[in-house]
Motif scaffolding. Sequence first.
Motif, PDB file in Angstrom:
ATOM      1  N   GLU A  44       1.138  -1.295   0.367  1.00  0.00           N
ATOM      2  CA  GLU A  44      -0.134  -0.053  -0.001  1.00  0.00           C
ATOM      3  C   GLU A  44       0.736   1.036  -0.016  1.00  0.00           C
ATOM      4  O   GLU A  44       1.841   1.260   0.099  1.00  0.00           O
ATOM      5  CB  GLU A  44      -0.746  -0.246   0.817  1.00  0.00           C
ATOM      6  N   ARG A  45       0.317   2.657  -0.338  1.00  0.00           N
ATOM      7  CA  ARG A  45       0.808   3.821  -1.026  1.00  0.00           C
ATOM      8  C   ARG A  45       1.516   3.968   1.309  1.00  0.00           C
ATOM      9  O   ARG A  45       0.504   3.512   1.562  1.00  0.00           O
ATOM     10  CB  ARG A  45       0.386   4.432  -1.131  1.00  0.00           C
ATOM     11  N   GLU A  46       2.347   4.934   1.232  1.00  0.00           N
ATOM     12  CA  GLU A  46       3.402   4.596   2.510  1.00  0.00           C
ATOM     13  C   GLU A  46       3.165   6.163   2.936  1.00  0.00           C
ATOM     14  O   GLU A  46       4.278   7.199   1.863  1.00  0.00           O
ATOM     15  CB  GLU A  46       4.322   3.872   2.690  1.00  0.00           C
ATOM     16  N   PHE A  47       3.165   6.817   3.854  1.00  0.00           N
ATOM     17  CA  PHE A  47       3.487   8.162   4.114  1.00  0.00           C
ATOM     18  C   PHE A  47       4.917   8.597   4.000  1.00  0.00           C
ATOM     19  O   PHE A  47       5.229   7.120   5.336  1.00  0.00           O
ATOM     20  CB  PHE A  47       3.062   8.341   5.304  1.00  0.00           C
ATOM     21  N   VAL A  48       5.359   9.005   3.664  1.00  0.00           N
ATOM     22  CA  VAL A  48       7.613   9.375   3.421  1.00  0.00           C
ATOM     23  C   VAL A  48       7.756  10.630   4.407  1.00  0.00           C
ATOM     24  O   VAL A  48       8.277  10.465   6.062  1.00  0.00           O
ATOM     25  CB  VAL A  48       7.748   8.948   2.566  1.00  0.00           C
ATOM     26  N   ALA A  49       6.562  12.013   4.592  1.00  0.00           N
ATOM     27  CA  ALA A  49       7.377  13.085   4.843  1.00  0.00           C
ATOM     28  C   ALA A  49       6.420  13.496   4.768  1.00  0.00           C
ATOM     29  O   ALA A  49       5.610  14.022   3.938  1.00  0.00           O
ATOM     30  CB  ALA A  49       9.093  13.103   4.699  1.00  0.00           C
ATOM     31  N   THR A  50       6.692  14.940   5.430  1.00  0.00           N
ATOM     32  CA  THR A  50       5.681  16.080   5.830  1.00  0.00           C
ATOM     33  C   THR A  50       6.148  16.956   5.545  1.00  0.00           C
ATOM     34  O   THR A  50       7.223  17.319   6.897  1.00  0.00           O
ATOM     35  CB  THR A  50       4.226  15.676   5.783  1.00  0.00           C
ATOM     36  N   ILE A  51       5.946  18.894   5.187  1.00  0.00           N
ATOM     37  CA  ILE A  51       6.122  19.986   5.377  1.00  0.00           C
ATOM     38  C   ILE A  51       4.799  21.172   5.727  1.00  0.00           C
ATOM     39  O   ILE A  51       4.013  20.732   4.604  1.00  0.00           O
ATOM     40  CB  ILE A  51       7.524  20.346   4.132  1.00  0.00           C
ATOM     41  N   SER A  52       5.088  21.664   6.716  1.00  0.00           N
ATOM     42  CA  SER A  52       3.986  22.922   6.640  1.00  0.00           C
ATOM     43  C   SER A  52       4.175  23.702   5.978  1.00  0.00           C
ATOM     44  O   SER A  52       5.166  24.287   4.763  1.00  0.00           O
ATOM     45  CB  SER A  52       4.103  23.955   7.868  1.00  0.00           C
ATOM     46  N   TRP A  53       3.346  24.924   5.619  1.00  0.00           N
ATOM     47  CA  TRP A  53       3.652  25.647   4.693  1.00  0.00           C
ATOM     48  C   TRP A  53       4.658  26.401   4.467  1.00  0.00           C
ATOM     49  O   TRP A  53       4.517  26.863   3.628  1.00  0.00           O
ATOM     50  CB  TRP A  53       1.740  26.654   4.804  1.00  0.00           C
ATOM     51  N   ASN A  54       4.577  27.137   5.603  1.00  0.00           N
ATOM     52  CA  ASN A  54       6.103  28.155   5.498  1.00  0.00           C
ATOM     53  C   ASN A  54       7.249  26.820   5.836  1.00  0.00           C
ATOM     54  O   ASN A  54       8.134  27.717   6.442  1.00  0.00           O
ATOM     55  CB  ASN A  54       5.514  28.714   6.560  1.00  0.00           C
ATOM     56  N   GLY A  55       7.703  26.439   5.332  1.00  0.00           N
ATOM     57  CA  GLY A  55       8.465  25.110   5.596  1.00  0.00           C
ATOM     58  C   GLY A  55       9.128  25.205   7.774  1.00  0.00           C
ATOM     59  O   GLY A  55      10.244  24.267   7.509  1.00  0.00           O
ATOM     60  N   ALA A  56       7.672  25.449   8.577  1.00  0.00           N
ATOM     61  CA  ALA A  56       8.799  25.710   9.248  1.00  0.00           C
ATOM     62  C   ALA A  56       8.487  24.411  10.282  1.00  0.00           C
ATOM     63  O   ALA A  56       9.810  24.106  11.360  1.00  0.00           O
ATOM     64  CB  ALA A  56       7.876  26.236  10.295  1.00  0.00           C
ATOM     65  N   ASN A  57       8.194  23.457  10.031  1.00  0.00           N
ATOM     66  CA  ASN A  57       8.082  22.135  10.852  1.00  0.00           C
ATOM     67  C   ASN A  57       7.669  21.110   8.857  1.00  0.00           C
ATOM     68  O   ASN A  57       7.706  20.946   8.836  1.00  0.00           O
ATOM     69  CB  ASN A  57       6.763  21.700  11.333  1.00  0.00           C
ATOM     70  N   THR A  58       8.449  20.158   9.716  1.00  0.00           N
ATOM     71  CA  THR A  58       8.138  18.607   9.326  1.00  0.00           C
ATOM     72  C   THR A  58       7.894  17.244  10.731  1.00  0.00           C
ATOM     73  O   THR A  58       8.283  17.494  11.450  1.00  0.00           O
ATOM     74  CB  THR A  58       9.855  18.759   8.658  1.00  0.00           C
ATOM     75  N   LYS A  59       7.347  16.547   9.803  1.00  0.00           N
ATOM     76  CA  LYS A  59       7.363  15.243   9.970  1.00  0.00           C
ATOM     77  C   LYS A  59       7.666  14.133   9.633  1.00  0.00           C
ATOM     78  O   LYS A  59       8.006  13.791   7.961  1.00  0.00           O
ATOM     79  CB  LYS A  59       5.632  14.902  10.722  1.00  0.00           C
ATOM     80  N   TYR A  60       8.669  12.787   9.891  1.00  0.00           N
ATOM     81  CA  TYR A  60       8.870  11.613   8.548  1.00  0.00           C
ATOM     82  C   TYR A  60       8.435  10.426   9.066  1.00  0.00           C
ATOM     83  O   TYR A  60       8.134  10.271  10.787  1.00  0.00           O
ATOM     84  CB  TYR A  60      10.784  11.549   8.784  1.00  0.00           C
ATOM     85  N   VAL A  61       8.343   9.253   8.581  1.00  0.00           N
ATOM     86  CA  VAL A  61       8.047   8.097   8.902  1.00  0.00           C
ATOM     87  C   VAL A  61       9.126   7.812   9.392  1.00  0.00           C
ATOM     88  O   VAL A  61      10.231   8.051   9.448  1.00  0.00           O
ATOM     89  CB  VAL A  61       7.640   7.111   7.997  1.00  0.00           C
ATOM     90  N   ASP A  62       9.240   6.635  11.090  1.00  0.00           N
ATOM     91  CA  ASP A  62      10.023   6.004  11.531  1.00  0.00           C
ATOM     92  C   ASP A  62      11.201   5.685  10.558  1.00  0.00           C
ATOM     93  O   ASP A  62      12.513   6.413  10.983  1.00  0.00           O
ATOM     94  CB  ASP A  62       9.951   5.134  12.569  1.00  0.00           C
ATOM     95  N   SER A  63      10.440   5.178   9.967  1.00  0.00           N
ATOM     96  CA  SER A  63      11.750   4.070   9.227  1.00  0.00           C
ATOM     97  C   SER A  63      13.488   4.630   8.273  1.00  0.00           C
ATOM     98  O   SER A  63      14.129   4.570   7.785  1.00  0.00           O
ATOM     99  CB  SER A  63      11.071   3.420   8.070  1.00  0.00           C
ATOM    100  N   VAL A  64      12.475   6.635   7.942  1.00  0.00           N
ATOM    101  CA  VAL A  64      13.526   7.297   7.503  1.00  0.00           C
ATOM    102  C   VAL A  64      14.314   8.131   7.971  1.00  0.00           C
ATOM    103  O   VAL A  64      14.825   9.525   7.528  1.00  0.00           O
ATOM    104  CB  VAL A  64      12.774   7.706   6.315  1.00  0.00           C
ATOM    105  N   LYS A  65      13.371   8.639   9.651  1.00  0.00           N
ATOM    106  CA  LYS A  65      13.823   9.690  10.009  1.00  0.00           C
ATOM    107  C   LYS A  65      16.016   9.567  10.051  1.00  0.00           C
ATOM    108  O   LYS A  65      16.059   8.135  10.383  1.00  0.00           O
ATOM    109  CB  LYS A  65      13.744   9.703  11.695  1.00  0.00           C
ATOM    110  N   GLY A  66      16.390  10.543  10.095  1.00  0.00           N
ATOM    111  CA  GLY A  66      17.700  10.835   9.961  1.00  0.00           C
ATOM    112  C   GLY A  66      18.658  10.453   8.635  1.00  0.00           C
ATOM    113  O   GLY A  66      19.801  10.705   8.854  1.00  0.00           O
TER     114      GLY A  66
END
Length: 127
Positions: A44-66
């Motif tokens: 299935e399609r998997e979330f990888v990363a997201t970024i807020s509209w101004n680039g100030a905040n990001t989130k990652y799936v655990d498998s790609v962090k770092g």
Amino acid sequence: QVRLVESGGGLVQAGGSLRLSCAASGRTWRNYALGWFRQAPGKEREFVATISWNGANTKYVDSVKGRFTISRDNAENTMYLQMDNLKPEDTAVYSCASRYSSSDYRYYYMSDEYASWGQGTQVTVSS
């Protein structure tokens, strides 16, 4: 409607790097949250990363962090995914997505939360 086009995929050996780009046209995406997703064959399609509209905040799936870094240049209507220390399990079609959001702190992890999608770019990591 925002039109998204990915580029930068390819074949790389394990431990190597790639940088994906996602270019938008149609309207500015200054007030849009952006995301990267991936889909491997048979999965299935998997979330990888997201970024807020101004680039100030990001989130990652655990498998790609770092290893992966998401960024954006609103002046150029372009988003990036820098992928370092790639692993064979990173092999997938990577797609970018966008949705309207003016919040710095609202994160979107589900594919059905996004309104516009690119066609995807293939990333293949050999062992």
